[in-house]
Design an enzyme around this catalytic site. Structure first.
Site, short mmCIF file in Angstrom:
data_model
loop_
_atom_site.label_atom_id
_atom_site.label_comp_id
_atom_site.label_asym_id
_atom_site.label_seq_id
_atom_site.Cartn_x
_atom_site.Cartn_y
_atom_site.Cartn_z
N LYS A 23 15.35 6.46 -3.91
CA LYS A 23 14.17 7.34 -3.97
C LYS A 23 13.60 7.53 -2.57
O LYS A 23 13.29 8.65 -2.16
CB LYS A 23 13.11 6.69 -4.87
N ASN A 24 13.49 6.45 -1.79
CA ASN A 24 12.82 6.53 -0.49
C ASN A 24 13.70 7.12 0.61
O ASN A 24 13.25 7.27 1.75
CB ASN A 24 12.26 5.16 -0.09
N CYS A 119 -4.28 3.94 -2.16
CA CYS A 119 -3.64 3.77 -3.47
C CYS A 119 -3.81 2.30 -3.85
O CYS A 119 -4.43 1.53 -3.13
CB CYS A 119 -2.19 4.22 -3.41
N ARG A 124 -3.63 2.68 3.28
CA ARG A 124 -2.47 3.49 3.68
C ARG A 124 -2.88 4.74 4.48
O ARG A 124 -2.64 5.86 4.07
CB ARG A 124 -1.63 3.86 2.46
N ASP A 307 8.74 -4.14 -0.84
CA ASP A 307 8.97 -3.51 -2.15
C ASP A 307 9.70 -4.43 -3.12
O ASP A 307 9.87 -4.09 -4.28
CB ASP A 307 9.79 -2.22 -2.00
N ARG A 399 8.07 6.27 -11.70
CA ARG A 399 8.03 6.94 -10.38
C ARG A 399 9.26 6.58 -9.57
O ARG A 399 9.71 7.35 -8.74
CB ARG A 399 6.77 6.52 -9.61
C1 EPZ Z 1 7.21 3.46 2.82
O1 EPZ Z 1 5.84 3.75 2.66
C2 EPZ Z 1 7.77 3.39 1.41
N1 EPZ Z 1 7.61 4.70 0.75
C3 EPZ Z 1 7.04 2.30 0.63
O2 EPZ Z 1 7.65 2.21 -0.64
C4 EPZ Z 1 7.24 0.98 1.34
O3 EPZ Z 1 6.51 -0.03 0.68
C5 EPZ Z 1 6.74 1.10 2.79
O4 EPZ Z 1 7.41 2.19 3.46
C6 EPZ Z 1 7.00 -0.16 3.60
O5 EPZ Z 1 8.38 -0.44 3.62
C7 EPZ Z 1 8.46 5.70 1.08
O6 EPZ Z 1 9.35 5.54 1.91
C8 EPZ Z 1 8.25 7.00 0.37
P1 EPZ Z 1 4.41 2.44 6.09
P2 EPZ Z 1 4.96 4.15 3.97
O7 EPZ Z 1 3.89 3.67 6.77
O8 EPZ Z 1 5.80 4.87 4.94
C9 EPZ Z 1 0.13 1.03 7.66
C10 EPZ Z 1 7.73 2.18 -2.95
O9 EPZ Z 1 7.48 1.20 -3.63
N2 EPZ Z 1 0.04 2.37 8.28
O10 EPZ Z 1 5.66 1.83 6.61
O11 EPZ Z 1 3.72 4.81 3.46
C11 EPZ Z 1 0.15 1.12 6.14
O12 EPZ Z 1 -1.16 1.18 5.62
C12 EPZ Z 1 6.84 2.53 -1.78
O13 EPZ Z 1 8.73 2.91 -3.09
C13 EPZ Z 1 -1.07 2.67 9.07
O14 EPZ Z 1 -1.96 1.84 9.23
O15 EPZ Z 1 4.60 2.74 4.55
C14 EPZ Z 1 0.87 -0.15 5.74
O16 EPZ Z 1 -0.06 -1.21 5.72
C15 EPZ Z 1 5.54 1.78 -1.85
N3 EPZ Z 1 -1.15 3.91 9.64
C16 EPZ Z 1 1.88 -0.35 6.90
O17 EPZ Z 1 1.40 0.44 7.98
C17 EPZ Z 1 -0.18 4.86 9.46
O18 EPZ Z 1 -0.31 5.97 10.01
C18 EPZ Z 1 3.31 0.10 6.58
O19 EPZ Z 1 3.20 1.38 6.04
C19 EPZ Z 1 0.94 4.54 8.65
C20 EPZ Z 1 1.03 3.28 8.08
#
Ligand code: EPZ
Length: 420
Positions: A23-24, A119, A124, A307, A399
């Site tokens: 999915k990702n 969320c 996020r 995850d 999802r």
């Molecule tokens: C991706 O989300 C995945 N989703 C998530 O999977 C996964 O948990 C996550 O990466 C971590 O591996 C998809 O790929 C669609 P991040 P993403 O940006 O990109 C902070 C699932 O279960 N952050 O790597 O949104 C953020 O709040 C989902 O399939 C900022 O602070 O995650 C988090 O604490 C859930 N500012 C950390 O970084 C930003 O601009 C990592 O987030 C971006 C992120």
């Protein structure tokens, strides 16, 4: 209609099960189709709600979507795509629609995407995404909830991420592939899904070096063209089934999986006493002798994936002894703890870690799914609990998992989906 899953626990899971596409990886790949005027063909696309939601957003932008769910073949025609608004009702359902910002900016130099709220698992924010776009020359403002991005020109630059962000890295790459000049991205995410996106973009004509490293160099090109690309297998779906089989004390083989993407989770299962035999595109496991307690701390790839944290916690309720699970990526990803405790687990939250006192025979109960991976952990716990477990609000599960109950039934689980 709200569905629930009804599970009669206590059955050993045994047999073979085939994984779906990731999915990702599919989500950024669908968004990347916008970068080519003659579209993109994808194979092995999973039929899950998040993919369906993003395809609806693509149609709102003018794309023609032909998705054969049963074969996983997806044809995207993008000649008529325009940077129209991605509205709240789409972003609310799936925050990964922020992935449309990068390609819309990359092709049209503008994007209007409703800013995603927080969320269940955390605030996020997308500050890192916006910062990367601004470095490339875009100006950004918020107008009645919409993030409005506009760039007279996109120019190659140095992007240094403050923290590893998967979709932030993907958005920056997609905005940079047609910028003028060279872009260097440092502290980039190198998850397999980011690598899959880069491999597809390179086939489309992009010039990207350092794929899979934390330093990625991109030389802007004038245009990208249509190709066909096969989505990688879903490592999180695979990890979920490995933990479900292990928690039930069963054995089985997962097909259409890449063991290379699961090295740390496999090591943790071996440490817990599970026999794991990786094949070229399969993983066999055997867990007849129960599991020992093992500590885990989540971190960006290749570390233990956040995850799989909730699923591993459900497994550790069956281990003889105490284990610790530490979450370092999201600030609120323990929603499943109180639900697992309702099933008789003995979990205690202590800051950003959970103390798990294992060796508990879980008892079936009524529980509520709160987010995608928490739902999976409740299913794993329900499968091992004695008696009946009802899991409500399983739209969270749909999802990211295709036919979860069907695949589990083929492994011998007594599980059914009932409309409430
Ligand atoms: C991706 O989300 C995945 N989703 C998530 O999977 C996964 O948990 C996550 O990466 C971590 O591996 C998809 O790929 C669609 P991040 P993403 O940006 O990109 C902070 C699932 O279960 N952050 O790597 O949104 C953020 O709040 C989902 O399939 C900022 O602070 O995650 C988090 O604490 C859930 N500012 C950390 O970084 C930003 O601009 C990592 O987030 C971006 C992120």
């Amino acid at each position: 209609m709200l569905d629930k899953l009804v599970i009669q626990g206590g059955k050993r899971l045994t047999g073979d099960v085939r994984m779906s596409g990731a999915k990702n990886a599919a989500l950024p790949l669908i968004a990347a189709s916008i970068l080519s005027e003659d579209g993109l063909e994808l194979e092995n696309v999973p039929d899950v709600t998040d993919v369906r939601t993003l395809l609806k957003a693509m149609e709102r932008l003018g794309a023609i979507v032909e998705f054969q769910a049963e074969t996983g073949k997806l044809n995207l025609t993008t000649s008529n795509v325009r940077p129209d608004e991605i509205p709240y009702d789409i972003v609310r359902k799936m925050r990964a629609s922020v992935l449309l910002m990068g390609p819309l900016l990359g092709r049209f130099r503008e994007a209007h995407v409703y800013t995603p709220g927080g969320c269940a698992i955390g605030a996020r924010p997308i500050n890192e995404h916006i910062h990367a776009f601004q470095k490339l020359g875009a100006d950004h403002r918020i107008e009645s909830g919409f993030a409005i991005l506009r760039a007279p020109k996109l120019r190659g630059t140095q992007i240094l991420f403050d923290r590893v962000t998967v979709t932030g890295t993907e958005n920056a790459i997609m905005a940079a592939v047609m910028a003028e000049g060279e872009t260097v991205i440092e502290h980039a995410a190198n998850e397999p899904e980011v690598v899959d996106l880069c491999n597809c973009l390179i086939k489309m004509g992009a010039k990207i070096n350092g794929v899979g490293n934390s330093r990625i160099t991109i030389k802007g090109v004038r245009s990208l063209h249509r190709i066909s690309h096969r989505v990688i297998p879903d490592r999180i779906e695979a990890g979920t089934y490995l933990m479900a089989i292990a928690a039930s004390g069963g054995n089985g083989t997962l097909f259409a999986v890449n063991p290379e993407h699961l090295r740390i989770p496999i090591e943790k299962l071996v440490e817990a006493g599970v026999t794991v035999i990786p094949g070229k595109d399969s993983i066999s496991i055997e867990a007849a002798h129960g599991v020992h307690p093992v500590d885990v701390e989540t971190s960006p790839y290749p570390g233990f994936p956040t995850d799989l944290q909730a699923q591993f916690m459900a497994l550790m309720t069956q281990a003889e002894g105490v284990s610790f699970v530490k979450e370092t990526i999201f600030e609120n990803r323990f929603q499943h703890v109180q639900e697992l405790n309702r099933l008789g687990a003995r979990l205690k939250i202590d800051g950003n870690r959970v103390i798990i006192r294992g060796g508990t025979t879980l008892q079936g109960a009524e529980v509520m799914a709160t987010d995608l991976r928490a739902s999976a952990s409740l299913v794993i716990a329900g499968l091992t609990a004695s008696g009946t477990t009802n899991i409500h609000h399983i739209y969270h599960l749909d999802r990211g998992y295709h036919n979860f109950e069907g695949k589990l039934q083929s492994l011998g689980a007594d599980i059914a989906r009932i409309s409430e």
